[in-house]
Write an enzyme that holds these catalytic residues in place. Structure first.
Site, mmCIF file in Angstrom:
data_model
loop_
_atom_site.group_PDB
_atom_site.id
_atom_site.type_symbol
_atom_site.label_atom_id
_atom_site.label_comp_id
_atom_site.label_asym_id
_atom_site.label_seq_id
_atom_site.Cartn_x
_atom_site.Cartn_y
_atom_site.Cartn_z
ATOM 1 N N ARG A 88 -7.556 -27.097 -111.637
ATOM 2 C CA ARG A 88 -6.783 -27.598 -110.492
ATOM 3 C C ARG A 88 -5.844 -28.708 -110.966
ATOM 4 O O ARG A 88 -6.308 -29.790 -111.339
ATOM 5 C CB ARG A 88 -7.698 -28.150 -109.400
ATOM 6 C CG ARG A 88 -8.505 -27.122 -108.635
ATOM 7 C CD ARG A 88 -9.178 -27.821 -107.457
ATOM 8 N NE ARG A 88 -9.949 -26.915 -106.636
ATOM 9 C CZ ARG A 88 -11.286 -26.851 -106.607
ATOM 10 N NH1 ARG A 88 -11.992 -27.668 -107.388
ATOM 11 N NH2 ARG A 88 -11.910 -26.007 -105.830
ATOM 12 N N ASP A 148 -13.475 -28.189 -117.951
ATOM 13 C CA ASP A 148 -13.881 -26.853 -118.365
ATOM 14 C C ASP A 148 -12.643 -25.954 -118.256
ATOM 15 O O ASP A 148 -11.554 -26.425 -117.918
ATOM 16 C CB ASP A 148 -15.003 -26.366 -117.444
ATOM 17 C CG ASP A 148 -15.810 -25.220 -118.030
ATOM 18 O OD1 ASP A 148 -15.526 -24.813 -119.168
ATOM 19 O OD2 ASP A 148 -16.719 -24.731 -117.345
ATOM 20 N N HIS A 177 -21.278 -26.298 -117.306
ATOM 21 C CA HIS A 177 -20.394 -27.449 -117.467
ATOM 22 C C HIS A 177 -21.081 -28.736 -117.011
ATOM 23 O O HIS A 177 -20.998 -29.770 -117.691
ATOM 24 C CB HIS A 177 -19.103 -27.221 -116.668
ATOM 25 C CG HIS A 177 -18.093 -28.306 -116.863
ATOM 26 N ND1 HIS A 177 -17.033 -28.499 -116.005
ATOM 27 C CD2 HIS A 177 -17.974 -29.282 -117.802
ATOM 28 C CE1 HIS A 177 -16.305 -29.511 -116.409
ATOM 29 N NE2 HIS A 177 -16.858 -30.017 -117.501
ATOM 30 N N ASP A 194 -13.072 -32.360 -108.913
ATOM 31 C CA ASP A 194 -11.628 -32.595 -108.955
ATOM 32 C C ASP A 194 -10.913 -32.370 -107.638
ATOM 33 O O ASP A 194 -9.708 -32.586 -107.535
ATOM 34 C CB ASP A 194 -10.982 -31.738 -110.047
ATOM 35 C CG ASP A 194 -11.298 -30.252 -109.889
ATOM 36 O OD1 ASP A 194 -11.996 -29.892 -108.919
ATOM 37 O OD2 ASP A 194 -10.854 -29.446 -110.740
ATOM 38 N N ASP A 195 -11.651 -31.938 -106.600
ATOM 39 C CA ASP A 195 -11.025 -31.724 -105.289
ATOM 40 C C ASP A 195 -11.511 -32.736 -104.263
ATOM 41 O O ASP A 195 -11.492 -32.471 -103.062
ATOM 42 C CB ASP A 195 -11.291 -30.306 -104.788
ATOM 43 C CG ASP A 195 -12.779 -30.017 -104.617
ATOM 44 O OD1 ASP A 195 -13.612 -30.811 -105.101
ATOM 45 O OD2 ASP A 195 -13.121 -29.002 -103.984
ATOM 46 N N ASP A 236 -26.656 -26.866 -107.386
ATOM 47 C CA ASP A 236 -26.823 -27.725 -106.211
ATOM 48 C C ASP A 236 -27.939 -27.222 -105.296
ATOM 49 O O ASP A 236 -28.721 -28.021 -104.763
ATOM 50 C CB ASP A 236 -25.508 -27.891 -105.446
ATOM 51 C CG ASP A 236 -24.798 -26.572 -105.199
ATOM 52 O OD1 ASP A 236 -25.209 -25.537 -105.758
ATOM 53 O OD2 ASP A 236 -23.818 -26.568 -104.422
ATOM 54 N N SER A 275 -16.558 -20.794 -104.396
ATOM 55 C CA SER A 275 -17.233 -20.508 -103.128
ATOM 56 C C SER A 275 -16.330 -19.805 -102.129
ATOM 57 O O SER A 275 -16.758 -19.484 -101.016
ATOM 58 C CB SER A 275 -17.760 -21.815 -102.507
ATOM 59 O OG SER A 275 -16.681 -22.654 -102.153
#
Length: 443
Positions: A113, A140, A186, A208-209, A287, A318
């Site tokens: 991203r 990654d 990662h 990163d989001d 998670d 996702s």
């Protein structure tokens, strides 16, 4: 106190220099082999006695020098260890160096991203200290454009690159989940770099989001001591799964909770937890794995009333699950709360549990219709009771909060209770009194 210690250490340095000067003068003034310092007087030290063995004399002298140098080395090490105490006396270094246990790095998990810039810009904008909060970006995917964005920040960040980019061998039915396998790989590599290679004692993990709030660093700094001291806590999260606008009280931006649900999305952990999890780290879906009873072990996380992170990444492995319905509407805190100056002792387990259960089960029981139609009288809070998995899911879905469960634990739940705002009133969606444990079949 710092000035006093600094003076002592400066005196030590002067003594060190003086001693070495005297040592040099003595060595220069030492008579050659075969001569005595005083006529008719022999040296008492064997090493100083002249012999016919010139090589032996040199070796003994070298040994003496070596012992002296080792002593001076130890003195220098002691001075170096206390360097941070006298450094503030130097006008060019006005700040006291943060002790290692107070350093909280931020680990940014990145891939492909280029919008990681939005995440990094906010982290750098709100970061109060580069020394206390180094930013480590672990990338990654090998995506060149994203790597160039990260490199553009220069020495403001640390850029790590995950070296293993190959596909992972999975069962045929899991090929569509290849992305989840790579993410888990990662995470394991990146966390290992932070704790095992860089030797940090804690870290805040963001992806990163995520965009962070103005008091993001203040929040985690204040809660680090609690995380370290409470063995029944295993993480601190910046995220409220039910934190959409209208479902939180914006007037209580300082309100924090314990939760049995692992929230993620901006969370802090300690080295001790990583040492526990690393040997059994899962190949995928890390998670959800964290939410299994075997990992949680009845420990809780801290989470805020108003989220300190906001996700802007609809696209990902996702495929936008929950994003359009819930995540895009999460309210990001806009009020700076000085958490480090607040008394957070109410979050300690015994105190919190007693006060929380008293508030929930002393609240009047109300019906779903009264909540939904806004017919509640009084300021609240109110209790809406569920008695089964199905009744919980129906009530949660109809009231607009997240209705999924992981190993029986509802999102944001604490001892089975989910707290939120509905039409301006605090509602506790709760099991009957006497709750003891989660039913892991509720998933």
């Amino acid at each position: 106190m710092i000035r006093r210690k600094g003076s002592l250490i400066l005196c030590g340095m002067l003594l060190f220099v003086t001693w070495n000067a005297i040592l040099v003068l003595l060595l220069w003034g030492r008579p050659p082999p075969g001569q005595s310092d005083v006529p008719g007087q022999q040296h008492e030290e064997v090493a100083s006695e002249p012999t016919n063995d010139v090589v032996g004399d040199v070796l003994r002298m070298a040994g003496s020098f070596e012992a002296e140098l080792e002593l001076q080395k130890q003195i220098l090490i002691q001075i170096q260890r206390h360097h941070s105490l006298w450094e503030p006396l130097n006008r060019n270094h006005p700040q006291v160096r943060a002790p290692p246990e107070h350093v909280i790095p931020v680990l940014v998990i990145a891939c492909n991203r280029v919008t990681v810039r939005r995440c990094l810009d906010k982290l750098l904008q709100y970061r109060p200290s580069a020394e206390r909060h180094p930013i480590i970006v672990s990338q990654d995917c090998g995506h060149a454009e994203t790597a160039e964005v990260i490199r553009s920040y220069g020495n403001q960040i640390i850029h790590l690159k995950q070296p293993e980019l190959s596909d992972i061998a999975v069962q045929p039915e899991h090929k569509k989940f290849q992305g989840y396998y790579k993410i888990s790989r990662h995470y394991r590599w990146a966390l290992s770099q932070v704790f095992n290679t860089l030797s940090h004692s804690s870290v805040v993990v963001v992806e990163d989001d995520l965009e962070v709030s103005t008091d993001f660093f203040e929040y985690f700094s204040a809660l680090l001591p609690l995380l370290k001291s409470d063995p029944n806590l295993w993480c601190v999260s910046a995220w409220n799964d039910n934190g959409r606008d209208g479902y939180v009280d914006p007037g209580k931006a300082d309100l924090l909770y314990r939760t049995d649900f692992f929230p993620g999305l901006g969370w802090m952990l300690l080295r001790e937890l990583w040492e526990e999890l690393e040997p059994k780290w899962p190949p995928s879906f890390w998670d959800d794995w964290m939410r299994h009873p075997e990992q949680r072990r009845d420990r809780a996380c801290i989470r805020p009333e108003v989220s300190r992170t906001l996700t802007f990444g609809r696209q990902g492995v996702s495929l936008g699950q929950f994003y359009d319905k819930y995540l895009r509407y999460i309210k990001l805190n806009a009020e700076y709360v000085p958490f480090t100056k607040l008394d957070l002792s109410y979050l300690k387990e015994e105190t919190y549990r007693e006060n929380f259960e008293k508030e929930v089960y002393s609240a009047p029981v109300v019906s779903y219709e009264a909540v939904k139609q806004g017919q509640l009288k009084g300021p609240g809070p109110f209790r809406l009771q569920y008695s089964s998995k199905d009744s919980f899911k129906i009530l949660a879905k109809n009231l607009g909060i997240m209705d999924d469960l992981k190993s029986g634990v509802p999102r944001t739940g604490y001892r089975g209770v989910v707290s939120f705002i509905s039409k301006g009133r605090r509602i506790h969606l709760a099991p009957p009194p006497g709750w003891t444990q989660y039913d892991i079949t509720w998933s």
